[in-house]
Design a protein around this motif. Structure first.
Motif, PDB file in Angstrom:
ATOM      1  N   GLY A   6       0.817  -1.205   0.000  1.00  0.00           N
ATOM      2  CA  GLY A   6       0.000   0.000   0.000  1.00  0.00           C
ATOM      3  C   GLY A   6       0.849   1.253   0.000  1.00  0.00           C
ATOM      4  O   GLY A   6       2.053   1.222  -0.264  1.00  0.00           O
ATOM      5  N   ASN A   7       0.219   2.384   0.314  1.00  0.00           N
ATOM      6  CA  ASN A   7       0.909   3.670   0.220  1.00  0.00           C
ATOM      7  C   ASN A   7       1.232   4.273   1.587  1.00  0.00           C
ATOM      8  O   ASN A   7       1.319   5.489   1.737  1.00  0.00           O
ATOM      9  N   THR A   8       1.396   3.425   2.601  1.00  0.00           N
ATOM     10  CA  THR A   8       1.776   3.905   3.928  1.00  0.00           C
ATOM     11  C   THR A   8       3.088   3.243   4.349  1.00  0.00           C
ATOM     12  O   THR A   8       3.435   2.166   3.852  1.00  0.00           O
ATOM     13  N   PRO A   9       3.825   3.855   5.289  1.00  0.00           N
ATOM     14  CA  PRO A   9       5.093   3.269   5.736  1.00  0.00           C
ATOM     15  C   PRO A   9       4.939   1.902   6.407  1.00  0.00           C
ATOM     16  O   PRO A   9       5.928   1.178   6.538  1.00  0.00           O
ATOM     17  N   GLU A  10       3.717   1.550   6.826  1.00  0.00           N
ATOM     18  CA  GLU A  10       3.526   0.268   7.499  1.00  0.00           C
ATOM     19  C   GLU A  10       3.900  -0.926   6.613  1.00  0.00           C
ATOM     20  O   GLU A  10       4.238  -1.998   7.126  1.00  0.00           O
ATOM     21  N   ASP A  11       3.842  -0.745   5.299  1.00  0.00           N
ATOM     22  CA  ASP A  11       4.198  -1.854   4.403  1.00  0.00           C
ATOM     23  C   ASP A  11       5.695  -1.929   4.130  1.00  0.00           C
ATOM     24  O   ASP A  11       6.149  -2.884   3.496  1.00  0.00           O
TER      25      ASP A  11
ATOM     26  N   GLY B  62      18.207 -13.532  12.273  1.00  0.00           N
ATOM     27  CA  GLY B  62      17.383 -12.795  11.330  1.00  0.00           C
ATOM     28  C   GLY B  62      17.508 -11.300  11.529  1.00  0.00           C
ATOM     29  O   GLY B  62      18.290 -10.820  12.364  1.00  0.00           O
ATOM     30  N   MET B  63      16.721 -10.562  10.726  1.00  0.00           N
ATOM     31  CA  MET B  63      16.741  -9.103  10.809  1.00  0.00           C
ATOM     32  C   MET B  63      15.400  -8.563  10.334  1.00  0.00           C
ATOM     33  O   MET B  63      14.670  -9.211   9.586  1.00  0.00           O
ATOM     34  N   LEU B  64      15.090  -7.353  10.809  1.00  0.00           N
ATOM     35  CA  LEU B  64      13.864  -6.648  10.433  1.00  0.00           C
ATOM     36  C   LEU B  64      14.242  -5.245   9.983  1.00  0.00           C
ATOM     37  O   LEU B  64      14.972  -4.537  10.675  1.00  0.00           O
ATOM     38  N   ILE B  65      13.737  -4.846   8.806  1.00  0.00           N
ATOM     39  CA  ILE B  65      14.023  -3.520   8.240  1.00  0.00           C
ATOM     40  C   ILE B  65      12.715  -2.758   8.123  1.00  0.00           C
ATOM     41  O   ILE B  65      11.756  -3.238   7.508  1.00  0.00           O
ATOM     42  N   THR B  66      12.661  -1.558   8.714  1.00  0.00           N
ATOM     43  CA  THR B  66      11.482  -0.708   8.605  1.00  0.00           C
ATOM     44  C   THR B  66      11.913   0.718   8.243  1.00  0.00           C
ATOM     45  O   THR B  66      13.083   1.068   8.338  1.00  0.00           O
ATOM     46  N   SER B  67      10.940   1.529   7.827  1.00  0.00           N
ATOM     47  CA  SER B  67      11.215   2.904   7.417  1.00  0.00           C
ATOM     48  C   SER B  67      10.038   3.790   7.780  1.00  0.00           C
ATOM     49  O   SER B  67       8.937   3.298   8.069  1.00  0.00           O
ATOM     50  N   ASP B  68      10.267   5.097   7.751  1.00  0.00           N
ATOM     51  CA  ASP B  68       9.178   6.049   7.977  1.00  0.00           C
ATOM     52  C   ASP B  68       8.599   6.558   6.657  1.00  0.00           C
ATOM     53  O   ASP B  68       7.822   7.504   6.645  1.00  0.00           O
TER      54      ASP B  68
ATOM     55  N   TYR C  95      17.070  -0.876  11.479  1.00  0.00           N
ATOM     56  CA  TYR C  95      17.510  -2.264  11.302  1.00  0.00           C
ATOM     57  C   TYR C  95      17.570  -2.931  12.674  1.00  0.00           C
ATOM     58  O   TYR C  95      18.311  -2.486  13.552  1.00  0.00           O
ATOM     59  N   ASP C  96      16.773  -3.971  12.857  1.00  0.00           N
ATOM     60  CA  ASP C  96      16.767  -4.750  14.088  1.00  0.00           C
ATOM     61  C   ASP C  96      17.334  -6.133  13.801  1.00  0.00           C
ATOM     62  O   ASP C  96      16.863  -6.803  12.871  1.00  0.00           O
ATOM     63  N   TYR C  97      18.316  -6.551  14.599  1.00  0.00           N
ATOM     64  CA  TYR C  97      18.946  -7.858  14.417  1.00  0.00           C
ATOM     65  C   TYR C  97      18.570  -8.736  15.591  1.00  0.00           C
ATOM     66  O   TYR C  97      18.442  -8.260  16.720  1.00  0.00           O
TER      67      TYR C  97
END
Length: 311
Positions: free
Chosen positions: A243-248, A261-267, A304-306
């Motif tokens: 979608g068009n929000t940072p949640e995706d 593992g790792m998790l990558i998110t953005s605003d 970035y969360d590891y």
């Protein structure tokens, strides 16, 4: 090197004379050569040799040989070029994070070609124990392009988290409308890309072209690897359905073999996304759009969360 109580990170600094990376594809700032957490390493060379005559990379027997524009490591960023089509041969065009480059001929632009850097701007670096800041200031009166680009990489106190913060100010007379993505060259424990990998996204994945079905498959919101990549095996696809929000913009990469593992998110919301992997590396590539009128400034950041997985 920067570190907190649980992580150690090694970075290569921008240096036009002696730098680890002097290509004209990727942003020169924030090149991570190694990240260590809980006995796991997350980044490092995905290639075994380099050769200035190579475009992108080639296989030579057991070797993976990278050209000067692709031989880089870590969560590196690449901006789309500006002004290339308008420039005449001999003129210049802009690659943010690199500088003003020379257009040698009428050939179409390719990120894998090494272009002459006409104006690399001025780089400055500020370091502390757990953070490092890069600033590139570029002014090019002939084209009207000018900007101050700042990137800060910091480690969150006591946690296995890395934050990459950006600010970009347009100080020229030319509007800047482009895109940037993070290539995320993940080389986990220097192991091959194997059937332990699962990529999980917050949305139902639509992909094109289809992934080779014996290598990996899409299962709703996941890409699951089915075998260890060997030889010239490649998993590549563009990923849609977001979608068009940072949640995706939420990329989880787990490996059940090494239990990490790792998790990558953005605003920022996704503009597009791709997945590319060969036997030595797995790379999820999320794109965002960048737009700055003269005098305006914008910011964006990645988290970035590891983590480790239960054995």
């Amino acid at each position: 090197e920067i570190a907190n109580s649980v992580m150690q990170v090694k970075l290569y600094l921008p240096d036009a004379t002696n730098g680890f990376y002097r290509g004209t594809r990727f942003d020169w700032s924030g090149v991570v050569g190694d990240l260590q957490y809980a006995g796991h390493s997350y980044y490092g060379p995905w290639f075994t040799q380099t050769d200035p005559t190579v475009s992108d990379f080639v296989y030579r027997g057991a070797e993976i040989v990278a050209g000067p524009c692709s031989a880089i490591t870590g969560p590196v960023e690449e901006f789309a070029v500006l002004g290339y089509d308008e420039a005449k041969p001999g003129g210049t065009f802009l690659k943010i994070g690199v500088g003003m480059l020379r257009k040698p001929d009428d050939a179409h632009y390719t990120a894998y070609r090494l272009y002459e850097i006409v104006n690399g701007g001025k780089w400055s670096v500020k370091k502390s124990k757990d953070a490092i800041e890069f600033t590139q200031e570029l002014h090019d009166s002939a084209s009207g392009y000018g900007y101050v680009y700042h990137k800060k990489i910091s480690l969150v106190a006591g946690k296995p988290q890395m934050l990459i913060e950006h600010s970009f100010k347009n100080v020229g007379t030319h509007a800047i409308h482009t895109s940037v993505y993070d290539h995320n060259f993940l080389v986990l424990d220097k192991q091959p890309t194997d059937a332990g990998f699962t990529i999980t996204l917050p949305f139902t994945i639509a992909s094109h072209p289809p992934i080779e079905k014996e290598l990996a498959e899409v299962r709703k919101n996941q890409v699951v690897y089915l075998k260890t990549l060997q030889g010239q095996d490649r998993v590549y696809t563009s990923i849609e359905g977001f979608g068009n929000t940072p949640e995706d913009y939420k990329v989880r990469i787990d490996n059940s073999t090494v239990k990490a593992g790792m998790l990558i998110t953005s605003d920022r919301p996704l503009a597009k996304m791709a997945l590319w992997s060969i036997r030595s590396v797995i790379a999820v590539e999320p794109f965002i759009d960048i737009s700055a009128e003269p005098g305006s400034q914008l910011t964006w950041q990645y988290h970035y969360d590891y983590y480790t997985l239960p054995r």
